[in-house]
Design an enzyme around this catalytic site. Structure first.
Site, PDB file in Angstrom:
ATOM      1  N   LYS A   1       1.587  26.529  43.429  1.00  0.00           N
ATOM      2  CA  LYS A   1       1.145  27.884  43.376  1.00  0.00           C
ATOM      3  C   LYS A   1       1.817  28.427  42.253  1.00  0.00           C
ATOM      4  CE  LYS A   1       0.313  32.324  43.797  1.00  0.00           C
ATOM      5  NZ  LYS A   1       0.891  33.423  43.199  1.00  0.00           N
TER       6      LYS A   1
ATOM      7  N   GLU B   1      -0.980  39.515  38.386  1.00  0.00           N
ATOM      8  CA  GLU B   1       0.048  39.562  39.156  1.00  0.00           C
ATOM      9  C   GLU B   1       1.285  39.639  38.237  1.00  0.00           C
ATOM     10  OE1 GLU B   1       0.839  35.772  41.310  1.00  0.00           O
ATOM     11  OE2 GLU B   1       3.033  36.080  41.641  1.00  0.00           O
TER      12      GLU B   1
ATOM     13  N   HIS C   1      11.484  40.283  40.102  1.00  0.00           N
ATOM     14  CA  HIS C   1      10.036  40.565  40.353  1.00  0.00           C
ATOM     15  C   HIS C   1       9.963  42.221  40.720  1.00  0.00           C
ATOM     16  CE1 HIS C   1       6.060  40.053  41.555  1.00  0.00           C
ATOM     17  NE2 HIS C   1       6.339  40.759  42.820  1.00  0.00           N
TER      18      HIS C   1
ATOM     19  N   ASP D   1     -13.421  27.118  33.611  1.00  0.00           N
ATOM     20  CA  ASP D   1     -13.971  27.148  35.061  1.00  0.00           C
ATOM     21  C   ASP D   1     -12.387  26.905  35.670  1.00  0.00           C
ATOM     22  OD1 ASP D   1     -14.644  26.409  37.544  1.00  0.00           O
ATOM     23  OD2 ASP D   1     -16.452  25.211  36.938  1.00  0.00           O
TER      24      ASP D   1
HETATM   25  C1  MEV Z   1       5.001  33.441  43.255  1.00  0.00           C
HETATM   26  O1  MEV Z   1       3.608  33.894  42.821  1.00  0.00           O
HETATM   27  C2  MEV Z   1       5.161  31.968  42.907  1.00  0.00           C
HETATM   28  C3  MEV Z   1       6.522  31.431  43.442  1.00  0.00           C
HETATM   29  O2  MEV Z   1       6.625  31.606  44.942  1.00  0.00           O
HETATM   30  C4  MEV Z   1       6.449  29.897  42.969  1.00  0.00           C
HETATM   31  C5  MEV Z   1       7.768  29.122  43.768  1.00  0.00           C
HETATM   32  O3  MEV Z   1       8.078  29.503  44.836  1.00  0.00           O
HETATM   33  O4  MEV Z   1       8.051  27.976  43.205  1.00  0.00           O
HETATM   34  C6  MEV Z   1       7.704  32.226  42.748  1.00  0.00           C
END
Ligand code: MEV
Length: 417
Positions: free
Chosen positions: A284, A104, A398, A300
């Site tokens: 995430k 990513e 990003h 793992d």
């Molecule tokens: C993107 O890979 C991860 C984010 O969505 C995490 C978040 O919203 O805190 C930017």
């Protein structure tokens, strides 16, 4: 690369005489070959093991057909992921470069940025509990049998029995430590929990072997049908913690003062604490930092993911993995605590050349040390995401990093039509 960046690097290299600080301004602007040279120039890598230099670190991408065949069944090749180095990490006063394997865009930039913010407040402070994994043995005892008295009486002998044959683990200071049990009426099951100190191994195989062995002995003592014998990935006795402080002045930008960003990050955390949809995305983002280090070190990541998310549900409500608040000085403070079943010896970790290279770059940590580094990276990643989300949003940064991806995808699309 600008001239200024290159000369500041030379200066930096001379100053460090091989053992680099993790503070590497301009690293991202260098060509890949030069980045490799810098990593290879690190003192502890040069002196440690010459074979690592040429055969392993020199080529970060090796995985022979022989190893593919050893690791999995029906192997036909490898699936490559980019491996990069996150900079700026200061963990318990030590500079550490972080290898991360991930596809990513912006994950490494964000981790490095979060580490830079935390560095201004002294970096990350970490700690962990002993590497205790737990195995479960499920039995269906004969109705009315007094298993409680048998288990109370035999408990220590059963722990000793589980340890039999585990000489190497015991020589390293590990082994079975405790045995507890509970009865689950709804499924008429007696479940035994065997705690094992796995030292520097992740330990899944050893725990499973011990559980199967112990299950047989328990069957001799308790008339029962045998159920499952397997480790749990909710290893809540094997926790790693990290903490950091970010001085509010570090957080100011064109739109908001540092104090405002501190408040806004605290609010962003509270959003995740009160809304499961937000908590999932928040987490995430934490795993964006954790998984790439777990993968780069040959561990793992499915086990780590399963344990981390289950741990977030321990109160019955899915919660964020990190917590952020404004401290009494008005600065931002944050912490993370997660189960972290990772190893630095055994299996893929030992055999995979890139995993070995990654462990060397990290300074050959123990399993506990690696677990602490990993949660610190998760905290840095989350800090960087929340800082952007709570001020200008993430898309500006990003998308500027993502342009290379889009350009190539457009070219590929055009050539396919
Ligand atoms: C993107 O890979 C991860 C984010 O969505 C995490 C978040 O919203 O805190 C930017």
């Amino acid at each position: 690369m600008s001239k200024e960046t290159s000369s500041s690097f030379q200066h930096h290299m001379q100053a460090q005489q091989g053992r680099l600080s993790s503070r590497l301004p301009g690293f991202y602007e260098l060509p890949i070959g030069q980045r490799r040279e810098i990593i290879l120039g690190m003192n502890h890598l040069q002196t440690h093991d010459q074979t690592i230099q040429g055969e392993k670190l020199g080529d970060f991408s090796t995985l022979s057909a022989e190893l593919v065949d050893v690791f999995i069944e029906n192997g036909v090749g490898t699936f490559a992921l980019p491996l990069g180095i996150a900079t700026n990490f200061l963990i318990n006063g030590q500079d550490i470069l972080i290898p991360m394997a991930v596809e990513e865009t912006s994950v490494l930039a964000a981790a490095s940025h979060g580490a830079k913010l935390a560095r201004a407040g002294g970096g990350f402070q970490t700690c962990s509990t002993a590497p205790i994994g737990t195995g479960q043995i499920q039995l269906y005892p004969r109705e009315g049998f007094d298993y409680e008295s048998v288990l109370q009486r035999e408990r220590m002998a059963l722990i000793d029995h589980a340890n039999e044959g585990q000489h190497r683990l015991q020589a390293r200071g590990g082994g079975a430590r405790n045995l507890t049990w509970r009865y689950i009426e709804a499924i008429k099951s007696l479940v035994l929990y065997l705690d094992v100190d796995t030292r520097d191994a992740m330990g899944a195989n050893m725990i499973n072997t011990m559980c199967e062995r112990l299950g047989k002995r328990v069957q001799d003592l308790i008339p029962c049908e045998m159920g499952l014998r397997i480790l749990t990935n909710l290893c809540d006795k094997r926790l790693a913690r990290a903490r950091c402080v970010v001085p509010q002045a570090q957080l100011s930008n064109r739109e908001f003062s540092g104090a405002e960003v501190v408040d806004r990050i605290e609010q962003a955390y509270l959003f995740a604490a009160h809304d499961v949809y937000r908590a999932t995305t928040h987490n995430k983002g934490v795993m964006n930092g954790i998984d790439p280090v777990v993968i780069a070190t040959g561990n793992d990541w499915r086990a780590v993911e399963a344990g981390a998310h289950a741990y977030c549900c321990r109160t019955g409500v899915y919660q964020p993995m990190t917590r952020w608040w404004k401290n009494s000085a008005g600065d931002l403070e944050g912490e993370i605590e997660l189960p972290m079943a990772v190893g630095t010896v055994g299996g893929v970790t030992t055999l995979h050349p890139s995993a070995q290279a990654s462990l060397r770059i990290l300074g050959t940590p123990s399993a506990q040390g690696l677990a602490e580094i990993i949660v610190a990276v998760g905290l840095a990643q989350n800090l960087s995401a929340l800082r952007a989300l709570a001020s200008e949003g993430i898309q500006r940064g990003h998308m500027s990093l993502h342009q290379g991806n889009m350009r190539l995808a457009a070219q590929k699309g055009a050539s396919q039509h």
